[in-house]
Design a protein around this motif. Structure first.
Motif, mmCIF file in Angstrom:
data_model
loop_
_atom_site.group_PDB
_atom_site.id
_atom_site.type_symbol
_atom_site.label_atom_id
_atom_site.label_comp_id
_atom_site.label_asym_id
_atom_site.label_seq_id
_atom_site.Cartn_x
_atom_site.Cartn_y
_atom_site.Cartn_z
ATOM 1 N N LYS A 153 0.833 -1.189 0.000
ATOM 2 C CA LYS A 153 0.000 0.000 0.000
ATOM 3 C C LYS A 153 0.872 1.244 0.000
ATOM 4 O O LYS A 153 1.844 1.346 0.731
ATOM 5 N N GLY A 154 0.519 2.192 -0.840
ATOM 6 C CA GLY A 154 1.290 3.426 -0.914
ATOM 7 C C GLY A 154 1.008 4.148 -2.216
ATOM 8 O O GLY A 154 0.391 3.599 -3.130
ATOM 9 N N PRO A 155 1.490 5.393 -2.333
ATOM 10 C CA PRO A 155 1.182 6.204 -3.519
ATOM 11 C C PRO A 155 1.982 5.807 -4.750
ATOM 12 O O PRO A 155 1.590 6.121 -5.870
ATOM 13 N N GLU A 156 3.125 5.131 -4.561
ATOM 14 C CA GLU A 156 3.998 4.825 -5.684
ATOM 15 C C GLU A 156 3.747 3.417 -6.217
ATOM 16 O O GLU A 156 3.391 2.506 -5.457
ATOM 17 N N THR A 189 1.587 -0.766 -11.335
ATOM 18 C CA THR A 189 0.634 -0.392 -10.297
ATOM 19 C C THR A 189 -0.120 -1.644 -9.849
ATOM 20 O O THR A 189 -0.645 -2.380 -10.695
#
Length: 295
Positions: free
Chosen positions: A196-199, A218
């Protein structure tokens, strides 16, 4: 050396390690005024300023840095001498361990079983969490940490020295596994269960011919817990990169299969961080058991 000098150096070294008088007092189980007085006494004894203090931070002077380096080596040697002398002493008490959830499921149970067999009088308190902790302010004596390494050669270079190296497997449900195409194509077909994370996730692997693969994509599903990723992979949500010990039974029973068995996905190194530079006998014994079991 006078016993008073050793005590003053111990208090000074702990202030440097903790970064504050209050933190050192907590680690030493004394009050902050006692630590402040010890610093004043040490500086009066040596005749120079070792630490400059402001309302926000403590900063070592050049002489203070040299003094700390020497004191740290001396205290470490003293701790080693005590451990050698007390090696056959019965070990008891409470041992607090903080570890990531996946290691609690895949690696730690066997280690704890061996530890309990050898040291039955120690009661273990386990904090299973993937969150980072402030070890100095926690109740855990040891923080177990997992770090990725592409191979064992890279793991050897890590500090602190790993106490275990655990192979990784990229797995998915049998009915979701593509049978053709490159690793990148297969992963795109089945979908990635990632962190989990933005990148986007970057997967590093090695082909049998020695070619290094670096693939960024992604995730189809993002999770912050490897145990959940394991369950999702079993249910066919995608492929997950997991420690081999976690999925060995699933692979044997056919609940999971390798996405690409010809590709090496590296290893997870297990490192142990001690809260105290002079750890308790229970913590020292745990490190010894874990290291021996993983050789």
């Amino acid at each position: 050396m006078h016993a008073r000098d050793l005590r003053l150096l111990l208090y000074f070294a702990e202030v440097v390690r903790q970064g504050s008088i209050r933190g050192a007092a907590r680690a030493l189980s004394v009050s902050p005024p006692v630590v402040s007085a010890a610093l004043r006494d040490l500086e009066a004894l040596v005749g120079v300023t070792l630490i400059t203090r402001t309302t926000r931070r403590l900063t070592l002077t050049d002489r203070g840095r040299a003094c700390f380096d020497a004191a740290d080596r001396m205290l470490s040697q003293a701790g080693t001498a005590m451990n050698i002398a007390a090696e056959d002493r019965p070990v008891s008490g409470v041992l607090g361990i903080s570890a990531p959830i996946e290691l609690c499921a895949a690696w730690l149970p066997e280690i704890l079983s061996l530890y309990r067999e050898r040291y039955p009088d120690v009661r273990c308190s386990l904090d299973a969490s993937d969150a980072q902790i402030d070890l100095a302010a926690s109740t855990s004596d040891i923080a177990i940490r997992a770090r990725f390494a592409p191979d064992r050669a890279a793991a050897i270079e890590m500090q602190p020295d790993p106490i275990a190296c655990l192979p990784l497997r990229f797995v998915c449900a049998p009915d979701r596994r593509p049978t053709r195409g490159s690793f990148e194509d297969r992963l795109a077909d089945v979908g990635l269960i990632g962190k989990k994370g933005p990148e986007p996730d970057t997967i590093t692997a090695r082909h049998p011919h020695g070619q290094t693969i670096r693939h960024t994509m992604t995730p189809t599903v993002s999770v912050n817990n490897k145990s959940v990723a394991h369950k999702l992979a079993c249910q066919g949500y995608g492929a997950a990169l997991l420690i081999e010990d976690t999925v060995r039974r699933d692979l044997t029973e056919g609940t999971l299969v390798d996405l690409d068995p010809d590709v090496d996905f590296g290893i997870v190194t297990v490192q142990a961080l001690m809260r105290d530079t002079q750890p308790s006998p229970a913590a020292t014994a745990f490190l010894r058991v874990a290291t021996e079991a993983s050789l």
